[in-house]
Design a protein around this motif. Structure first.
Motif, PDB file in Angstrom:
ATOM      1  N   TYR A 274       0.833  -1.209   0.000  1.00 54.16           N
ATOM      2  CA  TYR A 274       0.000   0.000   0.000  1.00 54.16           C
ATOM      3  C   TYR A 274       0.872   1.266   0.000  1.00 54.16           C
ATOM      4  N   SER A 285      -7.591   7.411  -0.392  1.00 52.13           N
ATOM      5  CA  SER A 285      -8.362   6.747   0.662  1.00 52.13           C
ATOM      6  C   SER A 285      -8.270   5.240   0.493  1.00 52.13           C
ATOM      7  N   GLY A 289      -8.055  -2.042   4.211  1.00 55.69           N
ATOM      8  CA  GLY A 289      -6.770  -2.458   3.657  1.00 55.69           C
ATOM      9  C   GLY A 289      -6.296  -3.742   4.314  1.00 55.69           C
ATOM     10  N   TRP A 298      -3.599  -3.471  11.630  1.00 58.01           N
ATOM     11  CA  TRP A 298      -4.247  -2.160  11.457  1.00 58.01           C
ATOM     12  C   TRP A 298      -3.490  -1.069  12.239  1.00 58.01           C
ATOM     13  N   THR A 302      -1.889   2.054  10.374  1.00 58.92           N
ATOM     14  CA  THR A 302      -2.259   3.422  10.726  1.00 58.92           C
ATOM     15  C   THR A 302      -1.018   4.254  11.048  1.00 58.92           C
ATOM     16  N   GLY A 306      -1.287   6.463   8.104  1.00 55.34           N
ATOM     17  CA  GLY A 306      -2.389   7.301   8.593  1.00 55.34           C
ATOM     18  C   GLY A 306      -2.160   8.794   8.430  1.00 55.34           C
ATOM     19  N   LEU A 311      -7.685   6.191   6.114  1.00 52.35           N
ATOM     20  CA  LEU A 311      -7.798   4.749   6.339  1.00 52.35           C
ATOM     21  C   LEU A 311      -9.167   4.456   6.934  1.00 52.35           C
ATOM     22  N   GLY A 333      -7.034   3.114  12.257  1.00 50.70           N
ATOM     23  CA  GLY A 333      -7.757   3.827  11.201  1.00 50.70           C
ATOM     24  C   GLY A 333      -7.893   5.299  11.542  1.00 50.70           C
TER      25      GLY A 333
END
Ligand SMILES: O=C(O)[C@@H](CO)OP(=O)(O)O
Ligand SMILES: [Mg+2]
Length: 425
Positions: A274, A285, A289, A298, A302, A306, A311, A333
């Motif tokens: 990513y 955006s 993911g 996550w 982030t 982030g 996210l 996120g």
């Protein structure tokens, strides 16, 4: 004028078909002064496991055309009895009474589809002849028209191709108004069709109206999108038309690995991928993911992305205020996807959105892959000033119904601000 008190003389429901040809529910309420208000409930395919329960007849296989007659019976039985038993001073009062009557933490008894259908119809009864978005606007919130996110290329469980990433969206962030953004979306969609045709790729459609060609690598799709944006005459990027992704990665996360185009990737491989994608393409955006049960991943995602990329949590947050609070606490996120049927009442949806606003999380209001012509989410996104909507491609009736409703709202109230909300503005 909105109503400040509503009594009902009838509550009925009907099994109808959604845009995938699967049964869903439509609810109609009749007020004591004999006005009728209806609402139809959408249905997802790539659902989060912690979503409120969509009641289906027969067995738990939700996507094989199983009926919703049990949910219909719950509307016409216990929910009707409740609604007719007294008059209601607010939508929240009615929603909380339904939550209490259901009595489960995830609306498993009466069904989130049954309860949400009633909740939406009751909201319309309270709005009466005032535009729904005006009635739904919470105190202290500035209503605004959203940036539409058009899902122009479909994969995952929304298409029959072998593309693992589910949604490739275009977002006309540089457009000066909603109608201009819609025009840009339609122009890029059309130029993408031309490019696919010229390459000999299929222009058949996925569930959300995006093309579903046999392309497997996400980066190859991104290259085509940039080409389509530029061919339509827009700069690819934040000043013109940017890209948003929803890989819906819970769907290809198995035994701790993400299966992308035949390769088994770890969470950190995905994060690195990513990062590279965000360097190479105007992706502003990224939704889901990583998978709904990969909270550690996550957290790292982030920390790494982030600061520069939105996210969005969908399967992981399921529009649930309690889960969104956990995400805020763990810094997971920086935005939430908002789908009323993931939580099952309009009131709890508004609660989730209020929480996002207070925590500085961005929000994208969303359709489901199985839709109806109901346009409730168009009014909802304006009311809550969320600034972002995804409702599929700028084609197919059930998708454009929402965009066309926004055109109506924009035309009726030219003073409404347009664009991203909060700190992204
Ligand atoms: O994953 C998503 O965001 C949605 C909507 O695009 O898909 P589904 O309704 O199938 O969950
Ligand atoms: Mg999603």
């Amino acid at each position: 004028m909105t109503r400040s008190n509503v009594g009902f003389s009838q509550v009925s429901a009907l099994e109808i078909l959604d845009s995938r040809g699967n049964p869903t529910i439509k609810v109609t309420v009749t007020t004591l002064d004999d006005h009728q208000y209806s609402a139809a409930v959408p249905s997802g395919a790539s659902t989060g496991t912690r979503e409120a329960v969509e009641l289906r007849d027969g067995d738990t296989d939700r996507y094989s055309g199983k009926g919703v007659l049990h949910a219909v019976a719950n509307v016409q039985g216990p929910l009707r009895e409740l609604l007719l038993s007294r008059s209601w001073g607010s939508l929240a009062e009615a929603d909380h009474a339904m939550i209490e009557l259901d009595g489960t933490p995830n609306k498993a008894r009466l069904g989130a589809n049954a309860i949400l259908g009633v909740s939406m119809a009751v909201a319309r009864a309270f709005a009466a002849d005032t535009p729904l978005w005006e009635y739904l606007t919470p105190a202290g919130v500035t209503a605004r028209l959203p940036v539409p996110h058009f899902n122009v290329l479909n994969g995952g469980v929304h298409a029959a191709n072998d593309l693992d990433f589910q949604e490739f969206m275009i977002a006309p962030l540089g457009a000066p108004s909603f109608p201009e953004a819609l025009r840009a979306g339609a122009a890029v969609y059309s130029s993408l069709r031309g490019i696919l045709r010229a390459r000999g790729d299929s222009t058949g459609l996925g569930d959300e109206g995006g093309f579903a060609p046999d392309i497997t690598q996400p980066e190859d799709v991104l290259r085509l999108l940039v080409e389509a944006i530029e061919a339509a005459g827009y700069p690819a990027g934040m000043d013109g038309v940017a890209i948003a992704l929803d890989p819906a990665s819970s769907e290809f996360y198995r035994d701790g690995f993400y299966q992308v185009a035949g390769e088994a990737l770890t969470s950190d491989d995905m994060i690195a991928r990513y990062e590279q994608i965000a360097r190479d393409f105007p992706v502003w955006s990224l939704e889901d993911g990583l998978a709904e049960d990969d909270w550690d991943g996550w957290e790292r995602l982030t920390r790494r992305l982030g600061g520069t990329v939105q996210l969005v949590g969908d399967d992981i947050f399921v529009t649930n205020p309690a889960i969104i609070q956990q995400a805020i606490d763990r810094e997971v996120g920086n935005a939430a996807l908002i789908k009323p049927n993931q939580i099952g009442t309009v009131t709890e949806t508004l609660d989730a959105q209020a929480l996002c606003r207070s925590a500085g999380y961005d929000q994208m209001v969303s359709h489901r892959s199985g839709e109806t012509p109901d346009t409730f989410i168009a009014d909802l996104v304006v009311a809550t000033g969320a600034g972002e909507l995804k409702s599929g491609a700028p084609a197919r009736g059930e998708r454009v119904a929402k965009y066309n409703r926004l055109l109506e709202i924009a035309a009726a109230d030219p003073r409404l601000p347009y664009g991203l909300a909060g700190h992204r503005r």
